[in-house]
Design an enzyme around this catalytic site. Structure first.
Site, PDB file in Angstrom:
ATOM      1  N   HIS A 252       0.827  -1.210   0.000  1.00  0.00           N
ATOM      2  CA  HIS A 252       0.000   0.000   0.000  1.00  0.00           C
ATOM      3  C   HIS A 252       0.861   1.261   0.000  1.00  0.00           C
ATOM      4  O   HIS A 252       0.489   2.276  -0.611  1.00  0.00           O
ATOM      5  CB  HIS A 252      -0.929   0.000   1.213  1.00  0.00           C
ATOM      6  CG  HIS A 252      -2.140   0.871   1.039  1.00  0.00           C
ATOM      7  ND1 HIS A 252      -3.068   0.668   0.035  1.00  0.00           N
ATOM      8  CD2 HIS A 252      -2.567   1.964   1.718  1.00  0.00           C
ATOM      9  CE1 HIS A 252      -4.008   1.591   0.118  1.00  0.00           C
ATOM     10  NE2 HIS A 252      -3.731   2.392   1.125  1.00  0.00           N
ATOM     11  N   ARG A 255       1.811   1.904  -3.472  1.00  0.00           N
ATOM     12  CA  ARG A 255       0.675   2.516  -4.196  1.00  0.00           C
ATOM     13  C   ARG A 255       0.646   4.018  -3.926  1.00  0.00           C
ATOM     14  O   ARG A 255       0.439   4.824  -4.838  1.00  0.00           O
ATOM     15  CB  ARG A 255      -0.616   1.842  -3.760  1.00  0.00           C
ATOM     16  CG  ARG A 255      -1.912   2.473  -4.300  1.00  0.00           C
ATOM     17  CD  ARG A 255      -3.079   1.559  -3.944  1.00  0.00           C
ATOM     18  NE  ARG A 255      -4.366   2.221  -3.919  1.00  0.00           N
ATOM     19  CZ  ARG A 255      -5.177   2.366  -4.956  1.00  0.00           C
ATOM     20  NH1 ARG A 255      -4.805   1.912  -6.142  1.00  0.00           N
ATOM     21  NH2 ARG A 255      -6.354   2.962  -4.838  1.00  0.00           N
ATOM     22  N   HIS A 278     -10.185   5.458  -7.878  1.00  0.00           N
ATOM     23  CA  HIS A 278     -11.031   6.094  -6.869  1.00  0.00           C
ATOM     24  C   HIS A 278     -12.327   6.568  -7.525  1.00  0.00           C
ATOM     25  O   HIS A 278     -12.286   7.293  -8.517  1.00  0.00           O
ATOM     26  CB  HIS A 278     -10.325   7.300  -6.245  1.00  0.00           C
ATOM     27  CG  HIS A 278      -9.184   6.922  -5.343  1.00  0.00           C
ATOM     28  ND1 HIS A 278      -8.211   7.822  -4.962  1.00  0.00           N
ATOM     29  CD2 HIS A 278      -8.872   5.747  -4.745  1.00  0.00           C
ATOM     30  CE1 HIS A 278      -7.349   7.215  -4.179  1.00  0.00           C
ATOM     31  NE2 HIS A 278      -7.727   5.961  -4.023  1.00  0.00           N
TER      32      HIS A 278
END
Length: 307
Positions: A252, A255, A278
């Protein structure tokens, strides 16, 4: 009614009627007893507390250094408690009706510098070419392909490990990704990511045990593909071998690094939103501090009156 008796009655109801787990009940108990103690310092009985008493209680928590999330959790417990008292006719009103939860500060994502990411990728590439013992060639090449693909695309780790092999074969300049809510998006691949994937595919194709497996990163697991926990573990081990704190690295975090480095180098927030998958721009706005830093630097470097 004494506060202790009211709290016990409330917990009995939560257990019998709502089937609350023991951990949940203990959490409610701790929060309500803590509020009881704070109110008692002002000679206020929890059961008889008025809205201002409860506001003072929450404010006192803030003074004591409690995080907004802790304050919000205790307010939630109070709301449940007083709703119970009102429903049972133990109070004629609910004093929490006008109370608002404290606003939580938006946590900034952990970010790795471009230099740190480069060191990590360089180490992964070196190990793919010359695997250190006891790692196998396949393990090292797979990890290298995972990292290059993750940093090139910013995929969620669950999206990355569950990529179908057909996606990588169809057109390696782009990946078609199925994200949250089964929404599909197309993300471009860098040349280094394409090379790393091809390096990995050559080894994967040479394994007869993966011939019928539909996943890009097969594994002997219930899902049939590599578990995200295994990838995270391998990544942390690579970071340690690189001399980077394992606690500062995760899929993460990479990312986040993908998104932050794009913005630092001039990408548009809307474009980053689409790449990350998103659905709402407000989710992507956790990176606005990166834009603010970029604009500040732009003014300082180029404005004629800047010092």
């Amino acid at each position: 009614m004494r506060a202790a008796v009211a709290i016990e009655s409330f917990l009995e109801m939560m257990s019998a009627e709502r089937g609350a787990a023991q951990n949940t009940l203990e959490s409610y108990r701790r929060d309500l007893e803590a509020c009881t103690e704070l109110l008692q310092t002002n000679s206020v009985n929890l059961v008889e507390a008025q809205p201002q008493d409860l506001r003072d209680c929450l404010n006192q928590m803030a003074v004591l250094g409690f995080a907004a999330s802790s304050q919000a959790r205790r307010l939630s417990a109070l709301k449940q408690f007083f709703r119970f008292l009102y429903t049972e006719n133990l109070r004629g009103d609910d004093p929490t009706g006008t109370l608002d939860a404290p606003k939580k500060q938006m946590a900034l994502p952990k970010i790795m510098s471009e230099d740190t990411v480069s060191k990590l990728l360089d180490r992964a590439q070196a190990e793919a070419e010359t695997p250190p013992e006891p790692l196998t060639k396949f393990q090292c090449v797979r990890l290298y392909a995972l990292l290059e693909t993750l940093y090139a695309t910013g995929l969620r780790v669950s999206e990355l490990v569950s990529l179908p092999v057909s996606v990588a074969r169809s057109d390696q300049r782009f990946l078609l990704v199925r994200g949250k809510g089964s929404k599909e998006r197309i993300v471009p691949l860098s040349s280094k990511a394409r090379e790393a994937l091809q390096f990995y595919l050559d080894l994967r194709d040479a394994r007869a045990d993966y011939e019928e497996n539909p996943w890009l990163f097969p594994a002997p697991s219930e899902s049939g593909h590599l578990a995200r926990q295994v990838f995270a573990r391998d990544l942390k081990a690579l970071a340690a071998r690189t001399g980077i704190s394992a606690n500062s690295v995760s899929p993460h975090v990479l990312r986040h690094a993908f998104a932050s480095h794009l913005l630092q180098n001039g990408a548009d927030l809307r474009a980053v939103q689409q790449l990350l998958g998103h659905s709402d721009i407000s989710t992507t706005q956790i990176y606005t501090h990166v834009l603010e830093e970029r604009l500040h630097k732009l003014v300082n470097d180029h404005h004629p009156l800047a010092d």
